[in-house]
Design a protein around this motif. Structure first.
Motif, PDB file in Angstrom:
ATOM      1  N   THR A   1       0.830  -1.208   0.000  1.00 29.10           N
ATOM      2  CA  THR A   1       0.000   0.000   0.000  1.00 29.10           C
ATOM      3  C   THR A   1       0.860   1.252   0.000  1.00 29.10           C
ATOM      4  N   VAL A   2       1.874   1.280   0.852  1.00 29.65           N
ATOM      5  CA  VAL A   2       2.758   2.441   0.920  1.00 29.65           C
ATOM      6  C   VAL A   2       3.531   2.602  -0.384  1.00 29.65           C
ATOM      7  N   HIS A   3       3.945   1.486  -0.989  1.00 29.18           N
ATOM      8  CA  HIS A   3       4.654   1.562  -2.267  1.00 29.18           C
ATOM      9  C   HIS A   3       3.782   2.222  -3.339  1.00 29.18           C
ATOM     10  N   GLY A   4       2.498   1.879  -3.374  1.00 27.43           N
ATOM     11  CA  GLY A   4       1.596   2.507  -4.336  1.00 27.43           C
ATOM     12  C   GLY A   4       1.468   3.998  -4.094  1.00 27.43           C
ATOM     13  N   PHE A   5       1.326   4.393  -2.824  1.00 30.99           N
ATOM     14  CA  PHE A   5       1.194   5.804  -2.497  1.00 30.99           C
ATOM     15  C   PHE A   5       2.454   6.584  -2.869  1.00 30.99           C
ATOM     16  N   THR A   6       3.602   6.067  -2.457  1.00 27.78           N
ATOM     17  CA  THR A   6       4.844   6.818  -2.662  1.00 27.78           C
ATOM     18  C   THR A   6       5.202   6.920  -4.137  1.00 27.78           C
ATOM     19  N   THR A   7       4.878   5.900  -4.914  1.00 21.94           N
ATOM     20  CA  THR A   7       5.130   5.985  -6.358  1.00 21.94           C
ATOM     21  C   THR A   7       4.300   7.105  -6.976  1.00 21.94           C
ATOM     22  N   SER A   8       3.036   7.193  -6.590  1.00 24.48           N
ATOM     23  CA  SER A   8       2.172   8.250  -7.116  1.00 24.48           C
ATOM     24  C   SER A   8       2.669   9.634  -6.699  1.00 24.48           C
ATOM     25  N   LEU A   9       3.102   9.775  -5.450  1.00 26.74           N
ATOM     26  CA  LEU A   9       3.603  11.061  -4.989  1.00 26.74           C
ATOM     27  C   LEU A   9       4.894  11.449  -5.699  1.00 26.74           C
ATOM     28  N   GLY A  10       5.694  10.466  -6.075  1.00 27.58           N
ATOM     29  CA  GLY A  10       6.887  10.758  -6.873  1.00 27.58           C
ATOM     30  C   GLY A  10       6.525  11.362  -8.222  1.00 27.58           C
ATOM     31  N   TRP A  11       5.473  10.842  -8.847  1.00 28.37           N
ATOM     32  CA  TRP A  11       5.007  11.400 -10.115  1.00 28.37           C
ATOM     33  C   TRP A  11       4.403  12.787  -9.931  1.00 28.37           C
ATOM     34  N   VAL A  12       3.790  13.031  -8.773  1.00 24.87           N
ATOM     35  CA  VAL A  12       3.285  14.374  -8.488  1.00 24.87           C
ATOM     36  C   VAL A  12       4.443  15.367  -8.427  1.00 24.87           C
ATOM     37  N   ALA A  13       5.569  14.957  -7.839  1.00 23.93           N
ATOM     38  CA  ALA A  13       6.746  15.828  -7.801  1.00 23.93           C
ATOM     39  C   ALA A  13       7.206  16.186  -9.212  1.00 23.93           C
ATOM     40  N   VAL A  14       7.183  15.206 -10.106  1.00 26.01           N
ATOM     41  CA  VAL A  14       7.555  15.469 -11.506  1.00 26.01           C
ATOM     42  C   VAL A  14       6.566  16.453 -12.139  1.00 26.01           C
ATOM     43  N   LEU A  15       5.269  16.254 -11.871  1.00 26.69           N
ATOM     44  CA  LEU A  15       4.250  17.149 -12.415  1.00 26.69           C
ATOM     45  C   LEU A  15       4.466  18.587 -11.942  1.00 26.69           C
ATOM     46  N   LEU A  16       4.815  18.781 -10.671  1.00 21.19           N
ATOM     47  CA  LEU A  16       5.024  20.127 -10.148  1.00 21.19           C
ATOM     48  C   LEU A  16       6.250  20.787 -10.767  1.00 21.19           C
ATOM     49  N   VAL A  17       7.277  20.021 -11.074  1.00 24.43           N
ATOM     50  CA  VAL A  17       8.449  20.578 -11.757  1.00 24.43           C
ATOM     51  C   VAL A  17       8.065  21.047 -13.161  1.00 24.43           C
ATOM     52  N   LEU A  18       7.274  20.235 -13.870  1.00 24.01           N
ATOM     53  CA  LEU A  18       6.799  20.647 -15.197  1.00 24.01           C
ATOM     54  C   LEU A  18       5.907  21.884 -15.095  1.00 24.01           C
TER      55      LEU A  18
END
Length: 498
Positions: free
Chosen positions: A463-480
């Motif tokens: 469960t935590v792996h799913g959450f943290t992977t999604s939050l990593g992509w959110v970080a990429v989105l904020l940089v863009l």
């Protein structure tokens, strides 16, 4: 005009947004006080609308058990509100421009309070769904009216920055406050109080609005574009509904793609119709300005971070860490405090003096760093050492970003378009949050399933792996998003004119 003469001219101009007392202009000190009390009324109305979109989340399990809802129907407690709110915002903004912003605000406040009472007293799931839908509909009238009243009341760049800082802090803190209040009410009273709590607040707002607010722009005139309303509201509703259904149906099949494609087609027809309509619902001049269009885009991208983080961290606290509902709400308090600091102490002090991109770009990068910290959280991580820094960084960055984006999107809008411009900001936020949350939830579910396939029995870690992977992509989105902000946002018109 020199700065001294400009200041003298400003002092000689009656304060906008206030009703004169006994036919006489109020004294400067009293007028200034009334304006800021008016801001408190507008902020309180915004708080209850945003709070109500999240307060029900923690109360949902209790409501489901009390009313006998099945798992397939429970999503409508959230979806019916989001569907009406997101689909009707543009229409609500244009109605405010046509009938008067104060009048529209009062109708929205009264209707929202009545709908909250109906939802709280619901004897069956159907009545609860109807009450939530009415809350969303009246909220779609209330929210753009409040923001447009704020826009036309505070026109001085310095005061505008401070006012929008406070308003942005309230908006950013509303979601977190909803989680806290929902936990307290559900645990110590009853889930119905999550609905009833809006009623006394709306009574206070209604009285305060009658005494303190006025509409300086008056009636804009014109007619309501019914065809545009049908196309625009229908397209947005289809997209919001499609994204909500994706959480349970997935992105495959025929229902979700058909809804999204139909919504996109309706919105394309809406744009074509707006170019031809003599009384458009959304005048295209509102979005032709590159700075304003960029602010609308960023207003849609930024909530992906905050709403996605709320969703995942709520489950992380309650399911993985075993927090109670109240403790979960309290765990978000540092985030709320940092949002307030980012809005009122960082952005509000900088916006009158610098170009918006010089606030938004660092804010988005700060939010991305917070998401990056949270993307490394594990099932056994310490709150103080691993979670808290991510919450604080995210709150500071997104608080500064959203306040600046709201101020930039509405700056320089003519009074006749103030309501629809404000509605576009809320529409972008609502649509971005719905789409982003659905995409992130689907991504997290897929990553969780993949982790479980390789590590059977490690449910918490998966469960935590799913959450943290999604939050990593959110970080990429904020940089863009930061790159887009650097390219699209320029200095506000008020500062350039000064």
């Amino acid at each position: 005009m020199t700065l001294a003469s400009a200041a003298e001219a400003d002092r000689s101009t009656p304060v906008r947004g206030l009703r004169p007392v006994s036919g006489k202009a109020p004294s400067p000190a009293k007028a200034d006080s009334r304006r800021w009390w008016g801001l408190a009324v507008l902020g309180l109305s915004q708080l209850i609308v945003l709070l109500d979109s999240t307060v029900v989340n923690i109360a949902l399990p209790s409501a489901q058990a009390d009313l006998g809802m099945d798992d397939g129907a429970r999503q409508w407690v959230v979806t019916s509100y989001a569907l009406a709110f997101g689909g009707l915002l543009l229409l609500g903004g244009r109605i405010a421009d046509l009938v008067g912003r104060k009048r529209a605000f009062l109708i929205g406040v009264a209707g929202f309070g009545a709908a909250s009472a109906l939802a709280g007293a619901a004897p069956s799931p159907g009545v609860l769904f109807a009450g939530r839908a009415l809350q969303g509909a009246f909220g779609a009238l209330l929210a753009p009216s409040a923001m447009s009243l704020l826009t036309t009341t505070f026109t001085d760049p310095r005061e505008r920055g401070k006012a929008f800082g406070i308003f942005g802090a309230i908006a950013g803190a509303g979601a977190a406050a909803g989680l806290i209040l929902g936990g307290v009410l559900t645990q110590y009273l009853d889930w119905r109080w999550c609905m009833y709590v809006a009623v006394p607040v709306e009574v206070v707002v209604l009285v305060g609005a009658v005494l303190l607010l006025d509409d300086p722009a008056g009636r804009a005139g014109g007619r309501l574009d019914l065809m545009g309303a049908a196309l625009g509201s229908g397209g947005l509703a289809a997209i919001v509904y499609g994204c909500a259904e994706a959480e349970s149906r997935g992105w495959g099949g025929t229902v979700v793609p058909s809804l999204l494609a139909g919504g996109a087609l309706l919105l394309a027809l809406f744009v074509l119709w707006q170019a031809r309509s003599p009384h458009p619902l959304l005048p295209l001049r509102v979005v032709r300005d590159r700075r304003r269009a960029g602010a609308f885009l960023l207003a849609g991208l930024s909530p992906v971070a905050t709403f996605g983080m709320f969703l995942f961290m709520t489950y992380y606290f309650q399911v993985v860490q075993g927090y109670s509902a109240v403790r979960t709400g309290l765990a978000f308090l540092p985030l709320t405090a940092s949002v307030v600091v980012g809005s009122t102490q960082i952005a509000a002090r900088l916006v009158p003096f610098v170009a918006p991109r010089l606030v938004v770009v660092p804010g988005l990068l700060l939010g991305a760093s917070g998401m990056l910290v949270l993307s490394h959280v594990e099932a056994g991580s310490s709150y103080a050492a691993h979670v808290l820094p991510g919450l604080v960084l995210t709150g500071l960055g997104m608080g500064a970003t959203m306040m600046t984006v709201m101020a930039t999107a509405t700056a320089g809008a003519p009074p006749r378009d103030a309501g629809v411009t404000s509605a576009m900001v809320s529409t972008a936020q609502q649509t971005g949050a719905a789409i982003g949350t659905s995409v992130l939830n689907t991504l997290a579910a897929g990553e969780t399933a993949a982790y479980l396939a390789g590590h059977p029995g490690a449910r918490a870690e998966a469960t935590v792996h799913g959450f943290t992977t999604s939050l990593g992509w959110v970080a990429v989105l904020l940089v863009l998003a930061a790159a887009l902000a650097a390219a699209l946002l320029t200095r506000p018109r008020e500062r350039a004119a000064g």
